[in-house]
Motif scaffolding. Structure first.
Motif, PDB file in Angstrom:
ATOM      1  N   VAL A   1      10.360 -10.379  -3.633  1.00  0.00           N
ATOM      2  CA  VAL A   1      11.779 -10.757  -3.638  1.00  0.00           C
ATOM      3  C   VAL A   1      12.000 -11.997  -2.774  1.00  0.00           C
ATOM      4  CG1 VAL A   1      14.081 -10.022  -2.899  1.00  0.00           C
ATOM      5  CG2 VAL A   1      12.633  -8.462  -4.193  1.00  0.00           C
ATOM      6  N   ALA A   2      11.366 -12.040  -1.609  1.00  0.00           N
ATOM      7  CA  ALA A   2      11.504 -13.209  -0.735  1.00  0.00           C
ATOM      8  C   ALA A   2      10.974 -14.471  -1.415  1.00  0.00           C
ATOM      9  CB  ALA A   2      10.773 -12.970   0.581  1.00  0.00           C
ATOM     10  N   TRP A   3       9.839 -14.317  -2.104  1.00  0.00           N
ATOM     11  CA  TRP A   3       9.260 -15.470  -2.802  1.00  0.00           C
ATOM     12  C   TRP A   3      10.181 -15.936  -3.926  1.00  0.00           C
ATOM     13  CZ3 TRP A   3       7.394 -16.129  -7.836  1.00  0.00           C
ATOM     14  CH2 TRP A   3       6.683 -17.303  -8.046  1.00  0.00           C
ATOM     15  N   LEU A   4      10.762 -15.000  -4.686  1.00  0.00           N
ATOM     16  CA  LEU A   4      11.691 -15.374  -5.753  1.00  0.00           C
ATOM     17  C   LEU A   4      12.918 -16.092  -5.205  1.00  0.00           C
ATOM     18  CD1 LEU A   4      11.581 -12.264  -8.110  1.00  0.00           C
ATOM     19  CD2 LEU A   4      10.856 -14.593  -8.647  1.00  0.00           C
ATOM     20  N   LEU A   5      13.457 -15.609  -4.092  1.00  0.00           N
ATOM     21  CA  LEU A   5      14.608 -16.273  -3.476  1.00  0.00           C
ATOM     22  C   LEU A   5      14.252 -17.684  -3.024  1.00  0.00           C
ATOM     23  CD1 LEU A   5      16.182 -13.403  -1.366  1.00  0.00           C
ATOM     24  CD2 LEU A   5      17.190 -14.560  -3.329  1.00  0.00           C
ATOM     25  N   PHE A   6      13.090 -17.813  -2.427  1.00  0.00           N
ATOM     26  CA  PHE A   6      12.654 -19.131  -1.974  1.00  0.00           C
ATOM     27  C   PHE A   6      12.519 -20.092  -3.144  1.00  0.00           C
ATOM     28  CE2 PHE A   6       9.145 -22.077  -0.979  1.00  0.00           C
ATOM     29  CZ  PHE A   6       9.747 -22.771   0.058  1.00  0.00           C
TER      30      PHE A   6
ATOM     31  N   ASN B   1      -6.643   2.231   1.875  1.00  0.00           N
ATOM     32  CA  ASN B   1      -5.411   2.794   2.429  1.00  0.00           C
ATOM     33  C   ASN B   1      -4.185   2.030   1.933  1.00  0.00           C
ATOM     34  OD1 ASN B   1      -6.783   4.745   3.845  1.00  0.00           O
ATOM     35  ND2 ASN B   1      -6.839   3.571   5.753  1.00  0.00           N
ATOM     36  N   THR B   2      -4.315   0.729   1.759  1.00  0.00           N
ATOM     37  CA  THR B   2      -3.192  -0.078   1.281  1.00  0.00           C
ATOM     38  C   THR B   2      -2.903   0.202  -0.188  1.00  0.00           C
ATOM     39  OG1 THR B   2      -3.752  -1.817   2.855  1.00  0.00           O
ATOM     40  CG2 THR B   2      -2.335  -2.436   1.046  1.00  0.00           C
ATOM     41  N   ALA B   3      -3.934   0.367  -0.974  1.00  0.00           N
ATOM     42  CA  ALA B   3      -3.749   0.569  -2.417  1.00  0.00           C
ATOM     43  C   ALA B   3      -3.024   1.881  -2.715  1.00  0.00           C
ATOM     44  CB  ALA B   3      -5.098   0.553  -3.112  1.00  0.00           C
ATOM     45  N   PHE B   4      -3.185   2.897  -1.877  1.00  0.00           N
ATOM     46  CA  PHE B   4      -2.573   4.189  -2.137  1.00  0.00           C
ATOM     47  C   PHE B   4      -1.388   4.474  -1.231  1.00  0.00           C
ATOM     48  CE2 PHE B   4      -7.056   4.667  -3.456  1.00  0.00           C
ATOM     49  CZ  PHE B   4      -6.815   4.803  -4.812  1.00  0.00           C
ATOM     50  N   SER B   5      -0.861   3.469  -0.560  1.00  0.00           N
ATOM     51  CA  SER B   5       0.265   3.663   0.354  1.00  0.00           C
ATOM     52  C   SER B   5       1.568   3.163  -0.288  1.00  0.00           C
ATOM     53  CB  SER B   5       0.007   2.881   1.648  1.00  0.00           C
ATOM     54  OG  SER B   5       1.163   2.849   2.437  1.00  0.00           O
ATOM     55  N   PRO B   6       2.563   4.041  -0.434  1.00  0.00           N
ATOM     56  CA  PRO B   6       3.842   3.595  -0.998  1.00  0.00           C
ATOM     57  C   PRO B   6       4.550   2.567  -0.103  1.00  0.00           C
ATOM     58  CG  PRO B   6       3.746   5.997  -0.907  1.00  0.00           C
ATOM     59  CD  PRO B   6       2.542   5.475  -0.215  1.00  0.00           C
ATOM     60  N   MET B   7       4.359   2.694   1.208  1.00  0.00           N
ATOM     61  CA  MET B   7       4.988   1.751   2.130  1.00  0.00           C
ATOM     62  C   MET B   7       4.395   0.346   1.930  1.00  0.00           C
ATOM     63  SD  MET B   7       7.277   1.397   4.404  1.00  0.00           S
ATOM     64  CE  MET B   7       7.641   2.827   5.346  1.00  0.00           C
ATOM     65  N   ALA B   8       3.104   0.258   1.698  1.00  0.00           N
ATOM     66  CA  ALA B   8       2.472  -1.039   1.458  1.00  0.00           C
ATOM     67  C   ALA B   8       2.999  -1.661   0.173  1.00  0.00           C
ATOM     68  CB  ALA B   8       0.958  -0.891   1.397  1.00  0.00           C
ATOM     69  N   TRP B   9       3.155  -0.854  -0.887  1.00  0.00           N
ATOM     70  CA  TRP B   9       3.670  -1.383  -2.144  1.00  0.00           C
ATOM     71  C   TRP B   9       5.124  -1.824  -1.996  1.00  0.00           C
ATOM     72  CZ3 TRP B   9       0.802  -3.225  -5.724  1.00  0.00           C
ATOM     73  CH2 TRP B   9      -0.487  -2.750  -5.882  1.00  0.00           C
ATOM     74  N   ALA B  10       5.900  -1.103  -1.194  1.00  0.00           N
ATOM     75  CA  ALA B  10       7.276  -1.540  -0.929  1.00  0.00           C
ATOM     76  C   ALA B  10       7.267  -2.884  -0.194  1.00  0.00           C
ATOM     77  CB  ALA B  10       8.011  -0.483  -0.110  1.00  0.00           C
ATOM     78  N   GLY B  11       6.325  -3.042   0.729  1.00  0.00           N
ATOM     79  CA  GLY B  11       6.209  -4.321   1.432  1.00  0.00           C
ATOM     80  C   GLY B  11       5.855  -5.460   0.488  1.00  0.00           C
ATOM     81  N   PHE B  12       4.952  -5.197  -0.474  1.00  0.00           N
ATOM     82  CA  PHE B  12       4.631  -6.219  -1.474  1.00  0.00           C
ATOM     83  C   PHE B  12       5.853  -6.548  -2.322  1.00  0.00           C
ATOM     84  CE2 PHE B  12       0.075  -4.770  -1.054  1.00  0.00           C
ATOM     85  CZ  PHE B  12      -0.350  -5.932  -0.419  1.00  0.00           C
ATOM     86  N   GLY B  13       6.672  -5.533  -2.617  1.00  0.00           N
ATOM     87  CA  GLY B  13       7.909  -5.773  -3.375  1.00  0.00           C
ATOM     88  C   GLY B  13       8.879  -6.654  -2.605  1.00  0.00           C
ATOM     89  N   VAL B  14       9.024  -6.406  -1.303  1.00  0.00           N
ATOM     90  CA  VAL B  14       9.904  -7.234  -0.471  1.00  0.00           C
ATOM     91  C   VAL B  14       9.372  -8.664  -0.399  1.00  0.00           C
ATOM     92  CG1 VAL B  14      10.770  -7.566   1.883  1.00  0.00           C
ATOM     93  CG2 VAL B  14      10.791  -5.302   0.851  1.00  0.00           C
TER      94      VAL B  14
END
Length: 149
Positions: free
Chosen positions: A70-75, A54-67
Motif C-alpha cells: 500500500v505504501a509503495w502504491l501511494l508513493f 517463520n516469515t512465510a507462515f506468519s500472518p503478521m509478516a504477510w500483513a506487513g508485506f500488505g502495508v
C-alpha cells in the motif's frame, strides 16, 4: 529442522555433481558447481532459512508485506500525479513563492497595460490595392539588382 536437512541434502548432491565434473577434467565448471552447492548450507547455518520459514507462515509478516505494498502504491501514485502537473519541483516552488509575495507568475510584458500612460489603440491600416500581375516580383527584382544579379 527439516529445512536444514533439505539444505544439507541439496548441498551434498551439488558437491557430488562437482566431484564428477572435476573427474572429467572440467575444473572451472566443477569449482563453480561446488560454490553454488555450498550456498544452501551457508543459508541454513546463518539462520536465514529458519527466518524465511517463520516469515512465510506468519500472518503478521504477510500483513506487513500488505502495508508495504500500500505504501509503495501511494508513493507511485503521488509521483505520477506530480509528473502530470508539469514542470519541475523547482519551478513549482518558485511560482508558489511568487504567488505568496503577490508578484505575477507571468512576465509583465505579456499583459496589456491599462494605466494612465497607456497608448491609444493603433488604427488598422487601410487595405492596399491588390497587386498587378507584373508587380508581384518587383521586390525580388530589386533585391537581385542590388546584388548585381
Amino acid at each position: 529442522m527439516i529445512a536444514e536437512t533439505i539444505c544439507a541434502a541439496v548441498s551434498a548432491a551439488g558437491l557430488g555433481i562437482a566431484a564428477i565434473t572435476a573427474y572429467r577434467k572440467r575444473f572451472l565448471t566443477a569449482a563453480r558447481i561446488a560454490a553454488y552447492s555450498l550456498v544452501p548450507v551457508a543459508l541454513a547455518m546463518t539462520g536465514i532459512v529458519k527466518w524465511a520459514a517463520n516469515t512465510a507462515f506468519s500472518p503478521m509478516a504477510w500483513a506487513g508485506f500488505g502495508v508495504l505494498a500500500v505504501a509503495w502504491l501511494l508513493f507511485m501514485t503521488t509521483r505520477a500525479v506530480e509528473r502530470r502537473r508539469g514542470g519541475t519541483r523547482k519551478e513549482r516552488r518558485a511560482a508558489a513563492k511568487a504567488a505568496r509575495q503577490g508578484a505575477a507568475v507571468e512576465p509583465a510584458a505579456s499583459a496589456p497595460s491599462l494605466g494612465p500612460g497607456a497608448r491609444p489603440a493603433a488604427q488598422p491600416k487601410a487595405k492596399q490595392p491588390a497587386a498587378k500581375p507584373g508587380d508581384d516580383f518587383s521586390d525580388i527584382e530589386a533585391i537581385l539588382k542590388k546584388h548585381g544579379i
